[in-house]
Design a protein around this motif. Structure first.
Motif, PDB file in Angstrom:
ATOM      1  N   LEU A 131      -3.530   3.429   7.640  1.00 48.68           N
ATOM      2  CA  LEU A 131      -2.649   2.680   8.946  1.00 48.68           C
ATOM      3  C   LEU A 131      -2.054   3.854   9.005  1.00 48.68           C
ATOM      4  O   LEU A 131      -2.282   5.017   9.818  1.00 48.68           O
ATOM      5  CB  LEU A 131      -1.741   2.366   8.069  1.00 48.68           C
ATOM      6  N   SER A 132      -1.926   2.834  11.008  1.00 44.09           N
ATOM      7  CA  SER A 132      -1.219   4.219  12.014  1.00 44.09           C
ATOM      8  C   SER A 132       0.094   4.719  11.936  1.00 44.09           C
ATOM      9  O   SER A 132       0.822   4.381  11.310  1.00 44.09           O
ATOM     10  CB  SER A 132      -0.749   3.143  13.649  1.00 44.09           C
ATOM     11  N   ALA A 133       0.308   5.848  12.206  1.00 42.99           N
ATOM     12  CA  ALA A 133       1.661   7.037  11.734  1.00 42.99           C
ATOM     13  C   ALA A 133       2.719   6.044  12.520  1.00 42.99           C
ATOM     14  O   ALA A 133       3.859   5.684  11.444  1.00 42.99           O
ATOM     15  CB  ALA A 133       1.471   7.929  12.813  1.00 42.99           C
ATOM     16  N   ALA A 134       2.544   4.356  13.709  1.00 40.35           N
ATOM     17  CA  ALA A 134       3.789   3.831  13.800  1.00 40.35           C
ATOM     18  C   ALA A 134       3.584   3.322  12.570  1.00 40.35           C
ATOM     19  O   ALA A 134       4.924   2.673  12.353  1.00 40.35           O
ATOM     20  CB  ALA A 134       3.151   3.936  15.410  1.00 40.35           C
ATOM     21  N   ALA A 135       3.383   3.048  12.095  1.00 38.91           N
ATOM     22  CA  ALA A 135       3.088   1.678  11.666  1.00 38.91           C
ATOM     23  C   ALA A 135       3.659   2.225   9.541  1.00 38.91           C
ATOM     24  O   ALA A 135       4.810   1.490   9.548  1.00 38.91           O
ATOM     25  CB  ALA A 135       1.886   0.740  11.048  1.00 38.91           C
TER      26      ALA A 135
ATOM     27  N   LEU B  18       0.702  -1.443   0.171  1.00 36.40           N
ATOM     28  CA  LEU B  18       0.133  -0.095  -0.381  1.00 36.40           C
ATOM     29  C   LEU B  18       0.394   0.987   0.022  1.00 36.40           C
ATOM     30  O   LEU B  18       0.403   2.026  -0.501  1.00 36.40           O
ATOM     31  CB  LEU B  18      -1.162  -0.278   1.731  1.00 36.40           C
ATOM     32  N   ILE B  19       1.882   1.061   0.857  1.00 31.53           N
ATOM     33  CA  ILE B  19       2.912   2.451   1.157  1.00 31.53           C
ATOM     34  C   ILE B  19       3.322   2.973  -0.158  1.00 31.53           C
ATOM     35  O   ILE B  19       3.871   3.771  -0.789  1.00 31.53           O
ATOM     36  CB  ILE B  19       3.725   2.317   2.073  1.00 31.53           C
TER      37      ILE B  19
ATOM     38  N   GLU C  64       0.904  12.852   5.091  1.00 25.99           N
ATOM     39  CA  GLU C  64      -0.631  12.650   3.950  1.00 25.99           C
ATOM     40  C   GLU C  64      -0.540  10.751   3.595  1.00 25.99           C
ATOM     41  O   GLU C  64      -1.893  10.705   3.311  1.00 25.99           O
ATOM     42  CB  GLU C  64      -0.150  13.132   2.291  1.00 25.99           C
ATOM     43  N   LEU C  65       0.602  10.277   3.679  1.00 22.48           N
ATOM     44  CA  LEU C  65       0.942   8.673   3.498  1.00 22.48           C
ATOM     45  C   LEU C  65       0.159   8.078   4.515  1.00 22.48           C
ATOM     46  O   LEU C  65      -0.475   6.801   4.181  1.00 22.48           O
ATOM     47  CB  LEU C  65       2.438   8.352   3.232  1.00 22.48           C
TER      48      LEU C  65
END
Lengths: 408, 408
Positions: B379-383, B358-359, B372-373
């Motif tokens: 997804l979580s910011a941490a992930a 996805l990223i 933005e991503l």
């Protein structure tokens, strides 16, 4: 024939737009009116502000001339001497012989930008291509002892402005002024001189003076034959900035005349541009100071055009814009006479002498706003205006820009 | 001993002030930690942003070094090579022999202004009077092919700043930089070089290099012995502006390196000053452009001091100010490990592979904000932070200032 009192500078606020439009419709004065305007404007104790106040009060220059001796002597002073009809006729004839012309405020040939200025000259003498003074103008001014680089920059800026259809105005001094005139000679160059249009000053600019009288235009507030004196220069500078949409300062020392022109420009709501220079050159000090205080940094004519763009496109002729707000309240336009301020004896709730004492008591050598005076004296604005006019003509009161007055 | 993850650059917002204060309390690293910091910072694929991301993720440089091969090879790339312990020891010994020292981010000797910058160098090599780099600094930079007047101005400005107790920082290049260093040599002069602190460049500045190593300070991000390459200069310029409260540009052509430094300065929230010059001198073009865009016009040191005055008086040491806002979300400070972002497999609602796909799908060679991503991937910011870290180490993702990332 008389023309309406509101034809001359009057405030934007309070002027009903229908009347203002009618009043501001420009027309040439009749020969007799032109002679009266010249006489009144050249009369003792009559500066531009007093000139317009007299016109508002009496409805015409002829009526003001009639009233002048009586009015000026009311405060015990020697009656003010008006310019004689003979002297006025001879000045007009001399202008005619030179191929010049006298332009009065509100006439179609009177530059509209200048017309909107607080104390616009009531009459101007123009030599050369008079039509040039109706084009949008930018002033290019600066040091007399300019460097070769400074002169080159002034010449190039002037030429660049000319290519864009802008007429360049300057003061026909040595250095930057002369270079600016030369750069714009082919496209439109207007000189405002401190003396009469027929007086060459400085002598080294004789050739340029002649070239401008033929291919450009020379403008003066002072009568023909006037030698320029130190006190004429600030007034001349005010006209330069008044004619222009903006002024460009190229090489100006700290506290130089060009900075005075820049200050007038700011007061008149004009754009101020400055060409930067090395801090090691004292001739850059003034321009750099202007930049420090918000002037637009200018390297080429494009910098000026970019800033003035919105003013040059779709901008209504300045003539349609009501004059500055810092003027005495407008006297309604027509019927001219009926709308003039009533004499204080008829309208003020106190006697004329008491009102006069009150005003003198409130005045000091420190300039005060006329509006403030009206408030403090609790007199009508019309009564205060009339009494101030008498005090001015008697030489007891001095007018300052921004509708301020002080005791002499 | 491990130090808290929030010791290194982290955003102002979201850091509870009690924790932040504790986290920002500066201390010297233990010798072993210093060695690990040096090894990690000199490892393959580890730039400053990645360095701090690894520290946040693993809690210490030692743990990050352990994880590096595994982490970098997760995306199928060849494992990233860490600097060997032997090489790190030999670099530290060489610095020691030169009388210099290695300063790590967050240590008391690390300049606090620089510490607040987005991608501050994790380690700096300092030669000379290291204490100088803790004083308030102003950068004086400009053209290599400077005029004699430009050099004189730079020298005088630097001396004037020095008299006011300000240390002058510059890049030890020919021209303006050299003149600035000379002007401030007696009061405090700091050079940031693009190569190693032991490499003289250009050769004509050998005497100045030696004088600065003795009476001033020389700073470098690169290891000893590094010859300066073109690509090192923009990073060096970023350090110069990062160290300073403001930068002064004296003589800079259009599109010159000094303008890059000025752009960094603006991005870092530093004041920008420029010395005006004649439009006829191409070396003035850049400084005049800066003035046109709002830089403070500068003729003497007084102009700089007037503008910086509020920053110099009663200003808290920059170390106390939280770092810039354009960073990934803060990981709470303590307990260090527990608060680290959980691995995506444990916290993200999708599988790690799916999240990675996805990223990568959302990334392109055009930099995009990490925030933005996070939004786009849901997804979580941490992930996202963890997956980006792996992609960076695998050389597939590039970090940019302002928390932007792009696909290589």
């Amino acid at each position: 024939m008389r023309i309406s009192g509101a034809c001359w500078p009057a405030p934007r606020a309070g002027s009903p737009s229908g009347k203002a439009e009618r009043a501001l419709a420009a027309r040439d004065l009749e020969p007799q009116e032109r002679l009266d305007w010249l006489r009144l404007s050249r009369s003792e104790s009559v500066g531009p502000v007093t000139f317009y106040a007299l016109l508002r009060r009496f409805g015409s220059a002829a009526a003001a001339l009639d009233a002048l001796p009586r009015l000026s002597s009311r405060q015990g002073a020697r009656p003010a001497v008006a310019m004689s009809r003979r002297d006025a006729e001879s000045e007009l004839a001399a202008i005619d012989r030179l191929g010049g012309r006298l332009v009065c405020w509100g006439e179609p040939l009177y530059p509209s930008a200048l017309a909107s200025v607080d104390d616009a000259p009531p009459v101007l003498t123009v030599l050369g291509l008079a039509g040039l003074i109706l084009a949008p103008m930018v002033a290019v001014v600066g040091a007399r002892n300019a460097s070769a680089n400074g002169r080159r920059l002034a010449r190039e800026l002037a030429a660049g402005l000319g290519e864009a259809g802008i007429v360049v105005v300057s003061g026909l001094a040595r250095g930057i002024d002369a270079a600016a005139h030369i750069g714009a000679l082919e496209t439109g160059s207007v000189a405002v001189v401190a003396g009469g249009v027929d007086i060459v000053y400085p002598e080294e600019n004789r050739g340029l003076h002649e070239a401008l009288a033929r291919d450009g235009a020379i403008l003066a507030e002072m009568p023909l034959g006037t030698e320029p004196l130190a006190r004429h220069f600030p007034r001349r500078n005010r006209i330069i900035s008044g004619l222009a949409l903006g002024i460009v300062v190229v090489e100006a020392a700290a506290k130089s005349g060009s900075l005075i022109t820049a200050r007038y420009a700011l007061e008149q709501g004009r754009e101020v541009f400055a060409v930067p220079g090395s801090p090691l050159d004292p001739r850059s000090r003034g321009a750099n100071d202007l930049l420090r205080n918000g002037a637009t940094l200018t390297e080429t004519a494009a910098d000026i055009l970019a800033q003035l763009g919105p003013l040059l496109q779709g901008r209504p002729p300045i003539r349609e814009i009501a004059p500055a707000q810092s003027r005495p309240p407008l006297v309604p336009a027509a019927p001219a006479r009926a709308a003039m301020p009533a004499m204080p004896a008829a309208s003020a709730p106190v006697s004329e002498d008491a009102a006069l004492d009150l005003i003198i008591e409130k005045l000091s050598p420190t300039p005060v706003a006329v509006d403030e005076l009206v408030r403090q004296c609790q007199l009508s604005a019309a009564a205060v205006a009339t009494l101030l006019l008498e005090l001015e003509l008697a030489g007891r009161v001095e007018r300052h820009p921004g509708n301020l007055v002080s005791l002499r």
